[in-house]
Write an enzyme that holds these catalytic residues in place. Structure first.
Site: not given
Length: 259
Positions: A151, A201
């Site tokens: 991610s 992230h």
């Protein structure tokens, strides 16, 4: 659309009437004739497929032999350890903690990687994915997190697409900015789910946006960048291979010490 200046042209043009760049065959014909393995893998997704195969292979190896310690050896760790074992900044981006984790990331990466590769090209995709993985897990590690997953790199690719949308003033740029702004909102909302590494992230997003802004898309007025970008892509691949070599060496030493 001319790949250099983004002006609208006809399919019969071989030289762009606006920037005088030489044009190759239309994108559709390139995709149709450039498929791999008898058409099973479209050329536009080749690099993405390679990343997904590496992720899947590592997950399968860890699932079949959990005592091997692949996840423990490759996941990111709080910064005092990460400062010594720098390979974790890279390897963590190719490991996953469960079947749902890898399926969700693979689903997103399959589409997103192809979009980035079509807009930016293969070399830039490799650079963006590597840089955002490192920046994502650096921030995560610095904030004291243990983490893993693709991610960080995925957020980096979203950041690169946002950089394109903000810098390209054509209708294509506006469409990309609108779509990936929505992607970013949805992804950031999901980042607050318990157990999700929000710092990875954010770090990946920042790294990908910066890399996308600096690299930009291939253009006639900045063709001096192209050898540099290709060289950086090679460096990124070499560093990735070196990171995994260091990880497997650490696993071998640890196994020998335990026996």
């Amino acid at each position: 659309m001319c790949p250099n200046c983004r002006a609208f042209i006809t399919t019969s043009d071989r030289v762009c009437p606006y920037c005088n760049a030489k044009l190759g065959p239309p994108a559709r014909s390139r995709l149709d004739t450039g498929q791999i393995l008898g058409g099973l893998i479209p050329q536009a997704r080749f690099t993405t497929i390679i990343i997904l195969l590496i992720n899947s292979g590592l997950y399968l190896a860890d699932w079949l032999s959990p005592q091997s310690g692949i996840t423990i050896a490759g996941m990111s760790a709080p910064w005092p350890l990460e400062r010594i074992q720098l390979w974790r900044l890279v390897t963590a981006g190719f490991l996953h903690g469960g079947i749902l984790h890898i399926l969700m990331n693979s689903w997103v990466l399959f589409d997103l990687g192809a979009e980035v590769e079509q807009i930016y090209g293969t070399s830039r995709l490799i650079v963006f994915y590597f840089v955002s993985t490192v920046t994502g897990f650096f921030l995560s590690s610095y904030m004291g997190m243990r983490s893993l997953g693709a991610s960080a790199g995925i957020f980096g690719l979203i950041g690169a697409m946002l950089a394109f949308g903000l810098t390209d003033k054509s209708s294509l740029g506006q469409a990309v900015k609108s779509m990936y702004t929505r992607w970013l909102i949805y992804a950031l909302v999901m980042s607050f789910i318990p157990g999700v590494d929000y710092f990875a992230h954010i770090g990946g997003l920042a790294g990908g946006f910066a890399a996308g802004y600096l690299a930009s898309t291939p253009r006639a007025r900045a063709m001096w960048k192209e050898p540099l970008i290709r060289g950086l892509a090679i460096v990124c691949m070499v560093l990735t291979a070196a990171a995994f070599a260091m990880m497997f060496r650490y696993m071998a030493v640890s196994a020998a010490g335990a026996s």
